[in-house]
Design an enzyme around this catalytic site. Structure first.
Site, PDB file in Angstrom:
ATOM      1  N   LEU A  75       1.257  16.396 -47.919  1.00  0.00           N
ATOM      2  CA  LEU A  75       0.795  15.267 -48.220  1.00  0.00           C
ATOM      3  C   LEU A  75       0.818  14.629 -49.315  1.00  0.00           C
ATOM      4  CD1 LEU A  75      -2.356  15.736 -45.831  1.00  0.00           C
ATOM      5  CD2 LEU A  75      -0.645  13.708 -45.438  1.00  0.00           C
ATOM      6  N   CYS A 132      -1.049  16.696 -38.836  1.00  0.00           N
ATOM      7  CA  CYS A 132      -0.116  17.337 -39.963  1.00  0.00           C
ATOM      8  C   CYS A 132      -0.363  18.709 -39.798  1.00  0.00           C
ATOM      9  CB  CYS A 132      -0.684  16.897 -41.369  1.00  0.00           C
ATOM     10  SG  CYS A 132       0.265  17.997 -42.629  1.00  0.00           S
ATOM     11  N   GLY A 219      13.514  18.179 -35.735  1.00  0.00           N
ATOM     12  CA  GLY A 219      14.944  18.027 -35.375  1.00  0.00           C
ATOM     13  C   GLY A 219      14.950  18.325 -34.069  1.00  0.00           C
TER      14      GLY A 219
HETATM   15  O1  RRO Z   1       3.284  16.241 -45.722  1.00  0.00           O
HETATM   16  C1  RRO Z   1       3.542  16.902 -44.790  1.00  0.00           C
HETATM   17  O2  RRO Z   1       3.686  18.258 -45.375  1.00  0.00           O
HETATM   18  C2  RRO Z   1       3.647  16.770 -43.376  1.00  0.00           C
HETATM   19  C3  RRO Z   1       2.898  15.973 -42.692  1.00  0.00           C
HETATM   20 BR1  RRO Z   1       1.730  14.797 -43.654  1.00  0.00          BR
HETATM   21  C4  RRO Z   1       3.143  15.772 -41.279  1.00  0.00           C
HETATM   22  O3  RRO Z   1       2.361  14.880 -40.687  1.00  0.00           O
HETATM   23  N1  RRO Z   1       3.710  16.506 -40.831  1.00  0.00           N
HETATM   24  C5  RRO Z   1       4.730  17.299 -41.497  1.00  0.00           C
HETATM   25  O4  RRO Z   1       5.616  18.002 -41.044  1.00  0.00           O
HETATM   26  N2  RRO Z   1       4.532  17.412 -42.720  1.00  0.00           N
END
Ligand code: RRO
Length: 307
Positions: A75, A132, A219
């Site tokens: 994030l 996430c 993917g």
């Molecule tokens: O930022 C991330 O590592 C991330 C987010 Br916010 C998400 O919603 N989904 C993802 O696979 N990575």
């Protein structure tokens, strides 16, 4: 056949075609936004933004495997105060193309505050990231818990006038139950799915490759999972569903729509194929409709449920 055959409505957003840019894929400079709009994407979802800036995880944050990308970015984002400026600039560059701002928080209040600020800065809709897969106390830790999810959606809905999309996690026992919870709490649309929890280990060093060890797979490998999720959700809710997960060509988009999606988001394929994927998918869907004798793309939404 003209563009009208491809236009769809998702919540109150009128989209020129069913292809949108998924969250987290590209930067949001005015130049990129202009290119995206020109490429034929009918809407753009931003990277997720929270109340405060976050640097995210150390590298490596992405690993390419034989069957897809695994990411654990953690994030990274500049926080809503700073991002509000980018939202304003992006809106100006996108012109009529809707901008959907993806939002996360560590509490219902945080989600609502960030969503409110995003809406004030010009977001046409909010997508709640409750999925996430690997940041503690947000994302899927919220989206896996019906009680907390319900509180977050209600709080955000009472704080903004814009449509609220809820992006769901596949890393749950029953995604349709979670979808129903989000709908009951007031979600205007559901995005399905976020990435699937995954991991890769270096066989020479015996060390997990991502610095966070666990990440999310995206993917083509996750498309069948996403199709199943959309299919199950469609049987349980009335609100529109936006399919996401492994859309690479027009046939994938059609498959999502037959499962019940009103539109699709494209992410990993933009990273691998570039922005031309939006136009290619739309043209392919249009040719399919013509070949099959459909007048509008809306006629194929959920069609597989007849059998
Ligand atoms: O930022 C991330 O590592 C991330 C987010 Br916010 C998400 O919603 N989904 C993802 O696979 N990575």
């Amino acid at each position: 056949m003209n563009d009208n055959h491809l236009s769809v409505s998702v919540a109150s957003l009128r989209l020129s075609n069913p292809t949108m840019l998924a969250s987290g894929i590209l930067g949001y400079s005015a130049e990129t936004m202009e290119e995206i709009a020109k490429s034929g994407a009918s809407a753009v979802v931003t990277k997720s933004v929270g109340l405060k800036p976050r640097t995210g995880y150390a590298n490596p944050t992405v690993v390419q495997t034989k069957c897809g990308l695994i990411n654990a970015m953690g994030l990274p984002n500049p926080g809503i105060e700073e991002f509000a400026k980018e939202i304003k600039a992006a809106k100006a560059a996108l012109a009529a193309t809707p901008l959907i701002v993806s939002v996360y928080g560590f509490s219902e209040e945080e989600y609502a505050t960030v969503a409110k600020k995003a809406a004030e800065a010009g977001a046409d809709a909010i997508e709640l990231n409750v999925s996430c897969p690997h940041v503690k106390e947000t994302g899927s830790e919220i989206g896996q818990n019906p009680e907390i999810l319900s509180k977050v959606v209600r709080k955000v809905k009472s704080s903004v006038d814009k449509p609220v999309f809820v992006k769901l996690s596949p890393n749950v026992t029953d995604i349709a139950e979670i979808a129903e919870t989000a709908e009951k709490a007031g979600a205007d649309a559901l995005t399905a799915i976020n990435t699937v929890k995954a991991m890769a280990i270096d066989t020479e060093t015996a060390i997990p490759i991502l610095s966070n060890k666990i990440g999310g797979l995206s993917g083509p490998a996750i498309k069948p999972i996403a199709i199943r999720c959309v299919y199950e959700i469609y049987e349980r809710v009335k609100v529109p569903i936006v399919g996401c997960g492994g859309v690479t060509n027009w046939r994938d988009a059609v498959e999502f729509m037959l499962a019940g999606a009103s539109a699709v988001q494209i992410g990993t394929a933009v990273a691998s194929k570039g922005l031309s994927v939006f136009g290619a998918v739309s043209r392919g869907v249009e040719a399919y409709l013509k070949r099959k004798g459909f007048k509008s793309v809306n006629e194929i939404v959920g069609l597989s449920h007849r059998s």
